[in-house]
Write an enzyme that holds these catalytic residues in place. Structure first.
Site, PDB file in Angstrom:
ATOM      1  N   ASN A 184       0.866  -1.180   0.000  1.00 17.48           N
ATOM      2  CA  ASN A 184       0.000   0.000   0.000  1.00 17.48           C
ATOM      3  C   ASN A 184       0.899   1.224   0.000  1.00 17.48           C
ATOM      4  O   ASN A 184       1.505   1.556   1.013  1.00 17.48           O
ATOM      5  CB  ASN A 184      -0.899  -0.026   1.244  1.00 17.48           C
ATOM      6  CG  ASN A 184      -1.791   1.204   1.322  1.00 17.48           C
ATOM      7  OD1 ASN A 184      -1.816   2.025   0.398  1.00 17.48           O
ATOM      8  ND2 ASN A 184      -2.524   1.333   2.421  1.00 17.48           N
ATOM      9  N   LYS A 195       0.064   4.238  -0.277  1.00 23.67           N
ATOM     10  CA  LYS A 195      -0.589   5.410   0.335  1.00 23.67           C
ATOM     11  C   LYS A 195      -0.326   6.648  -0.546  1.00 23.67           C
ATOM     12  O   LYS A 195      -0.257   6.508  -1.765  1.00 23.67           O
ATOM     13  CB  LYS A 195      -0.118   5.582   1.777  1.00 23.67           C
ATOM     14  CG  LYS A 195      -0.291   4.279   2.586  1.00 23.67           C
ATOM     15  CD  LYS A 195      -0.068   4.422   4.052  1.00 23.67           C
ATOM     16  CE  LYS A 195      -0.263   3.055   4.720  1.00 23.67           C
ATOM     17  NZ  LYS A 195      -0.144   3.118   6.184  1.00 23.67           N
ATOM     18  N   HIS A 221      -9.591   0.943   4.835  1.00 25.25           N
ATOM     19  CA  HIS A 221      -8.308   1.187   5.515  1.00 25.25           C
ATOM     20  C   HIS A 221      -8.541   2.140   6.699  1.00 25.25           C
ATOM     21  O   HIS A 221      -9.334   3.071   6.609  1.00 25.25           O
ATOM     22  CB  HIS A 221      -7.289   1.778   4.542  1.00 25.25           C
ATOM     23  CG  HIS A 221      -5.906   1.736   5.093  1.00 25.25           C
ATOM     24  ND1 HIS A 221      -5.463   2.648   6.023  1.00 25.25           N
ATOM     25  CD2 HIS A 221      -4.888   0.864   4.903  1.00 25.25           C
ATOM     26  CE1 HIS A 221      -4.218   2.346   6.357  1.00 25.25           C
ATOM     27  NE2 HIS A 221      -3.844   1.270   5.701  1.00 25.25           N
ATOM     28  N   GLU A 273      -6.893   4.518   7.803  1.00 26.68           N
ATOM     29  CA  GLU A 273      -6.655   5.941   7.533  1.00 26.68           C
ATOM     30  C   GLU A 273      -7.868   6.572   6.849  1.00 26.68           C
ATOM     31  O   GLU A 273      -8.204   7.731   7.109  1.00 26.68           O
ATOM     32  CB  GLU A 273      -5.373   6.099   6.694  1.00 26.68           C
ATOM     33  CG  GLU A 273      -4.143   5.804   7.544  1.00 26.68           C
ATOM     34  CD  GLU A 273      -2.964   5.238   6.795  1.00 26.68           C
ATOM     35  OE1 GLU A 273      -2.920   5.333   5.550  1.00 26.68           O
ATOM     36  OE2 GLU A 273      -2.069   4.676   7.467  1.00 26.68           O
ATOM     37  N   GLU A 286      -5.475  -5.166  10.162  1.00 27.05           N
ATOM     38  CA  GLU A 286      -4.435  -4.160  10.408  1.00 27.05           C
ATOM     39  C   GLU A 286      -4.699  -3.458  11.739  1.00 27.05           C
ATOM     40  O   GLU A 286      -5.478  -2.486  11.784  1.00 27.05           O
ATOM     41  CB  GLU A 286      -4.425  -3.116   9.291  1.00 27.05           C
ATOM     42  CG  GLU A 286      -4.116  -3.667   7.917  1.00 27.05           C
ATOM     43  CD  GLU A 286      -3.507  -2.621   7.014  1.00 27.05           C
ATOM     44  OE1 GLU A 286      -2.384  -2.837   6.554  1.00 27.05           O
ATOM     45  OE2 GLU A 286      -4.132  -1.573   6.792  1.00 27.05           O
ATOM     46  N   GLY A 298       2.588   1.925  10.862  1.00 29.13           N
ATOM     47  CA  GLY A 298       3.544   3.024  10.785  1.00 29.13           C
ATOM     48  C   GLY A 298       4.294   3.281  12.076  1.00 29.13           C
ATOM     49  O   GLY A 298       4.995   4.285  12.200  1.00 29.13           O
ATOM     50  N   SER A 352       3.384  -2.554  10.176  1.00 25.18           N
ATOM     51  CA  SER A 352       4.839  -2.665  10.381  1.00 25.18           C
ATOM     52  C   SER A 352       5.395  -4.017   9.950  1.00 25.18           C
ATOM     53  O   SER A 352       6.297  -4.557  10.593  1.00 25.18           O
ATOM     54  CB  SER A 352       5.215  -2.368  11.841  1.00 25.18           C
ATOM     55  OG  SER A 352       4.894  -1.022  12.161  1.00 25.18           O
TER      56      SER A 352
HETATM   57  P1  13P Z   1       2.992   0.088   7.659  1.00 25.32           P
HETATM   58  O1  13P Z   1       3.488  -1.163   7.015  1.00 25.32           O
HETATM   59  O2  13P Z   1       3.736   1.314   7.260  1.00 25.32           O
HETATM   60  O3  13P Z   1       2.847  -0.064   9.151  1.00 25.32           O
HETATM   61  O4  13P Z   1       1.492   0.347   7.109  1.00 25.32           O
HETATM   62  C1  13P Z   1       0.588  -0.679   7.115  1.00 25.32           C
HETATM   63  C2  13P Z   1      -0.598  -0.285   6.340  1.00 25.32           C
HETATM   64  O5  13P Z   1      -1.323   0.607   6.701  1.00 25.32           O
HETATM   65  C3  13P Z   1      -0.839  -0.994   5.074  1.00 25.32           C
HETATM   66  O6  13P Z   1      -2.103  -0.716   4.586  1.00 25.32           O
END
Ligand code: 13P
Length: 251
Positions: free
Chosen positions: A10, A12, A96, A98, A168, A174, A214
């Site tokens: 992803n 982002k 997601h 976010e 997740e 992150g 992560s």
């Molecule tokens: P990270 O791997 O940066 O923690 O992000 C995970 C994520 O949100 C994938 O959609």
């Protein structure tokens, strides 16, 4: 086990077109695994260029990171499922954390988005997961169950073949602090049991459940070794071609 092993990146809101082109090139060039399905969830702006770059590689597919719940209309700035389908984008990520947080996408809206995406012929990577407060309170399994019941479980059993679930935990996204393999396995097994109760054993056994939060080159193997972890949804580490390929090769 007949489940698909999947590693999805992803991206982002990262990379210019040129950077994305280079990154996708690194991944497709080094991608050797015949078994693992690799998906790149890229910015809308990159889809057209990257399709040309990776079209010959059937094991690397593109995804959009979200879509609207309607196919057309006065929704300035939005991208519809049918637009993605018309570009032959096979996957879309929905739910997601976010998007849930910054764009106020709740379970009811996500049910509409799931419906629209599947009706347009897209496959969906559906994300769920709890925040730190919920994890600390010990109600994380219940929280994820509500997320699934109110959105994903509105679908029919026959539609589940077009769904990949991504667990997740928000506290692991992150932060550099992944869930432990045991924590991931606990939730993945719980989700599979929910699937079994709702749709039966066949659907539960066939649905890929990815872990996200992560995932790195140095922890992917241990996570993917868990019996109910069928791969990963990778954020930060998917922006490093070498590390992402290392993750793909962790199976
Ligand atoms: P990270 O791997 O940066 O923690 O992000 C995970 C994520 O949100 C994938 O959609």
């Amino acid at each position: 086990m007949n489940r698909r092993q999947i590693v999805a990146g992803n991206w982002k809101m990262n990379t210019t077109i040129a950077e994305g082109f280079t990154l996708a090139g690194q991944i497709t060039d080094a991608h050797r695994s015949k078994e693992v399905l690799t998906i790149l969830a890229v910015p809308f702006t990159h889809i057209f260029a990257l399709q040309k770059k990776i079209s010959a590689r059937s094991k690397v597919l593109l995804a959009a990171q979200t879509c609207h719940h309607k196919n057309s209309g006065a929704y300035t700035g939005e991208i519809s499922p049918s637009m993605l389908a018309s570009m032959k984008v096979p996957y879309v990520v929905l739910g997601h954390s976010e998007r849930r947080e910054y764009n106020h996408e709740n379970n009811n809206l996500l049910a509409l988005k799931l419906r629209a995406a599947l009706d347009a012929g897209l496959k969906v990577i559906f994300c769920c997961g709890e925040g730190l407060d919920i994890r600390k309170a010990g109600t994380h399994v219940h929280h994820v169950k509500v997320q699934l019941v109110e959105s994903l479980f509105q679908l029919e059993a026959r539609e589940m073949k077009n769904i990949v679930i991504a667990y997740e935990p928000i506290w692991a996204i992150g932060t550099g602090e992944s869930a432990s393999p045991a924590q991931a396995q606990e939730m993945h097994a719980a989700i599979r049991l929910m699937l079994q109760k709702k749709y039966g054993k066949r659907v539960a056994e066939a649905t890929s459940i990815l872990y996200g939060g992560s995932v790195k080159g140095n922890n992917a193997k241990e996570l993917f070794n868990q019996p109910d972890v069928d791969g990963g949804l990778v954020g930060g580490a998917s922006l490093n071609g070498e590390e992402f390929v290392q993750i793909i090769n962790s199976f």
